[in-house]
Design a protein around this motif. Structure first.
Motif, PDB file in Angstrom:
ATOM      1  N   THR A  97       0.679  -1.070  -0.330  1.00 30.08           N
ATOM      2  CA  THR A  97      -0.036  -0.120   0.094  1.00 30.08           C
ATOM      3  C   THR A  97       1.235   1.097  -0.019  1.00 30.08           C
ATOM      4  N   VAL A  98       1.253   2.801  -0.824  1.00 26.50           N
ATOM      5  CA  VAL A  98       1.476   3.201  -1.165  1.00 26.50           C
ATOM      6  C   VAL A  98       0.282   4.986  -1.088  1.00 26.50           C
ATOM      7  N   SER A  99       1.349   5.760  -0.632  1.00 24.99           N
ATOM      8  CA  SER A  99       0.057   6.937  -0.910  1.00 24.99           C
ATOM      9  C   SER A  99      -0.484   7.135  -2.415  1.00 24.99           C
ATOM     10  N   ALA A 100      -1.539   8.228  -2.099  1.00 31.12           N
ATOM     11  CA  ALA A 100      -1.353   8.712  -3.915  1.00 31.12           C
ATOM     12  C   ALA A 100      -0.542   9.319  -4.355  1.00 31.12           C
ATOM     13  N   THR A 101       0.115  10.693  -3.461  1.00 32.80           N
ATOM     14  CA  THR A 101       1.258  11.151  -3.765  1.00 32.80           C
ATOM     15  C   THR A 101       2.502  10.174  -4.349  1.00 32.80           C
ATOM     16  N   LYS A 102       2.785   9.272  -3.697  1.00 35.02           N
ATOM     17  CA  LYS A 102       3.441   8.482  -4.305  1.00 35.02           C
ATOM     18  C   LYS A 102       3.256   7.820  -5.228  1.00 35.02           C
ATOM     19  N   LEU A 103       2.500   7.432  -5.723  1.00 32.71           N
ATOM     20  CA  LEU A 103       2.234   6.697  -7.030  1.00 32.71           C
ATOM     21  C   LEU A 103       2.347   7.605  -8.431  1.00 32.71           C
ATOM     22  N   LYS A 104       1.430   8.766  -7.303  1.00 34.06           N
ATOM     23  CA  LYS A 104       1.695   9.732  -8.648  1.00 34.06           C
ATOM     24  C   LYS A 104       2.967  10.360  -9.279  1.00 34.06           C
ATOM     25  N   ALA A 105       3.766  10.125  -8.026  1.00 35.52           N
ATOM     26  CA  ALA A 105       5.442  11.040  -8.353  1.00 35.52           C
ATOM     27  C   ALA A 105       6.000  10.255  -9.040  1.00 35.52           C
ATOM     28  N   ALA A 106       5.728   8.390  -8.872  1.00 33.11           N
ATOM     29  CA  ALA A 106       5.957   8.216  -9.757  1.00 33.11           C
ATOM     30  C   ALA A 106       5.554   7.000 -10.826  1.00 33.11           C
ATOM     31  N   MET A 108       5.004   9.697 -12.492  1.00 34.08           N
ATOM     32  CA  MET A 108       5.479  11.059 -13.407  1.00 34.08           C
ATOM     33  C   MET A 108       6.786  10.573 -14.244  1.00 34.08           C
ATOM     34  N   VAL A 109       7.607  10.696 -13.050  1.00 37.53           N
ATOM     35  CA  VAL A 109       8.435  10.063 -13.295  1.00 37.53           C
ATOM     36  C   VAL A 109      10.050   8.669 -13.933  1.00 37.53           C
ATOM     37  N   GLY A 110       8.357   7.621 -14.270  1.00 38.15           N
ATOM     38  CA  GLY A 110       9.053   6.280 -15.073  1.00 38.15           C
ATOM     39  C   GLY A 110       9.091   5.434 -14.120  1.00 38.15           C
ATOM     40  N   GLU A 111       9.252   5.482 -13.013  1.00 35.29           N
ATOM     41  CA  GLU A 111       9.369   4.638 -11.663  1.00 35.29           C
ATOM     42  C   GLU A 111       7.968   4.150 -10.869  1.00 35.29           C
ATOM     43  N   ILE A 112       7.140   3.872 -11.511  1.00 39.39           N
ATOM     44  CA  ILE A 112       5.751   3.130 -11.508  1.00 39.39           C
ATOM     45  C   ILE A 112       5.633   1.418 -11.531  1.00 39.39           C
ATOM     46  N   ARG A 155      -5.316   5.805 -18.276  1.00 36.89           N
ATOM     47  CA  ARG A 155      -4.241   5.368 -18.098  1.00 36.89           C
ATOM     48  C   ARG A 155      -3.455   6.096 -17.368  1.00 36.89           C
ATOM     49  N   ILE A 156      -2.439   5.217 -16.425  1.00 39.90           N
ATOM     50  CA  ILE A 156      -1.830   5.745 -15.498  1.00 39.90           C
ATOM     51  C   ILE A 156      -0.171   6.141 -15.937  1.00 39.90           C
ATOM     52  N   TYR A 157      -0.016   5.351 -16.578  1.00 38.89           N
ATOM     53  CA  TYR A 157       1.718   4.758 -17.307  1.00 38.89           C
ATOM     54  C   TYR A 157       1.763   4.438 -18.748  1.00 38.89           C
ATOM     55  N   ASP A 158       1.741   4.977 -19.598  1.00 42.23           N
ATOM     56  CA  ASP A 158       2.694   4.099 -20.767  1.00 42.23           C
ATOM     57  C   ASP A 158       4.114   3.788 -21.753  1.00 42.23           C
TER      58      ASP A 158
END
Length: 268
Positions: A97-106, A108-112, A155-158
Motif C-alpha cells: 500500500t502506498v499514498s496517492a502522492t507517491k504513486l503519482k510521483a512514481a 511522472m518520473v517513470g518509476e511506477i 491510463r496511469i503510465y504508458d
C-alpha cells in the motif's frame, strides 16, 4: 447470430496470429473485438488480446464512480490466459500500500513499474480484475477478455508512448494496495467450471455438452458464446473457434459439436 469481428492494430500487438484468425496480418494486431451490428447494444464485450510488449498501466472505475461521471456503469473485466511465453507476467495491484502522492510521483518520473506487483502467468490462469485494480498485461501473452461494454479507461503510465494519461482521474478511483489473490484461479482444461456467477456477468467454461452449471443463470437475456475448440450452434448458426455468437436465451445454444467454449451471460 455471429458478432462482427474487428481486428485492431496496436503498437504492442503481434504480426502472427493463430490459424483461427487467418494467420499473419499486415499490421501488428493487438486485439480482436466482437461487435454487434449497428442498432444493437451489447452489455458485454468479448476480445482476444495478443501482446509483444507491455500494455499501459491502467485502472477502471466501479458503477458508482462511473455514474457520477455520466457513464451507465463501471468496468469490470476478466482474463483467461490461452498462451504465455515462459517469462510472461501481468501487473496486478501494488507490491504494498502506498499514498496517492507517491504513486503519482512514481508515474511522472517513470518509476511506477517498480511499485506494481508483476506476477507470472501461464495457460489456464483465470484472472478477475475488479474495478479500481491497477493492472497491466505483459508481453508474450494471448488471452480472452470479457468485460462490461463501456469505454472508460484511465491510463496511469504508458512507457513513453505518445498517448494521453489520466493520472488524476485514475488516482480518484484506484485501490492503492495489493491485489487479492482470491480473484485468481487455475482452470482445469478438461472440466466444465463456473468462473463467475455474480453481477455484472456470469462466465463459464463448458467442455463438451456438460452444461448443467449454465442453468444457474437461465434468466439472462444476453448470452455470448466463444468456442475455443470445436463449434457451437447459436440460434441455428454455426459459430467456430475465433468467432463469437450471441443469443437472448440459453435454449438457443446447441453444444452437440462443442469441444470447449467460454459462455458469458449479462446479469441485471
Amino acid at each position: 447470430m455471429k458478432l462482427n469481428r474487428k481486428f485492431v492494430a496496436k503498437p504492442w500487438g503481434q504480426p502472427l496470429l493463430p490459424d483461427i484468425f487467418g494467420d499473419r496480418t499486415e499490421d501488428k494486431t493487438g486485439e480482436v473485438w466482437f461487435e454487434a451490428p449497428k442498432g444493437i447494444s451489447l452489455q458485454l464485450m468479448v476480445k482476444y488480446l495478443f501482446t509483444s510488449e507491455r500494455l499501459s498501466v491502467q485502472v477502471h472505475p466501479n458503477d458508482r464512480q462511473a455514474r457520477r461521471l455520466g457513464f451507465p456503469h463501471g468496468k469490470e473485466e476478466c482474463w483467461l490466459i490461452l498462451d504465455a511465453e515462459p517469462d510472461a507476467v501481468v501487473g496486478l495491484g501494488l507490491k504494498k500500500t502506498v499514498s496517492a502522492t507517491k504513486l503519482k510521483a512514481a508515474a511522472m518520473v517513470g518509476e511506477i513499474e517498480q511499485l506494481i506487483d508483476w506476477k507470472p502467468v501461464k495457460a489456464g490462469d483465470f484472472i478477475y480484475v475488479p474495478p479500481g485494480t491497477i493492472h497491466a498485461i505483459g508481453a508474450g501473452i494471448s488471452l480472452v477478455e470479457i468485460q462490461q461494454n463501456v469505454d472508460i479507461t484511465y491510463r496511469i503510465y504508458d512507457y513513453g508512448r505518445p498517448r494521453e494519461l489520466h493520472l488524476d482521474d485514475a488516482l480518484a478511483v484506484a485501490k492503492l494496495k495489493p491485489y487479492e489473490m482470491k480473484y485468481w484461479t487455475e482452470v482445469p482444461a478438461d472440466q466444465s467450471v463456473s468462473l463467475s456467477t455474480s453481477r455484472p456477468f456470469g462466465l463459464f467454461q463448458i467442455v463438451g455438452t456438460n452444461d448443467e452449471i449454465l442453468s444457474q443463470q437461465s434468466g439472462s437475456k444476453e448470452w455470448q458464446v466463444v468456442p475455443l475448440e470445436g463449434e457451437v450452434e447459436v440460434r441455428g448458426e454455426i459459430v467456430k473457434a475465433g468467432q463469437c455468437g450471441i443469443c437472448p436465451r440459453l435454449s438457443d445454444i446447441d453444444l452437440t459439436k462443442n469441444g470447449k467454449s467460454l459462455i458469458a451471460c449479462a446479469m441485471a
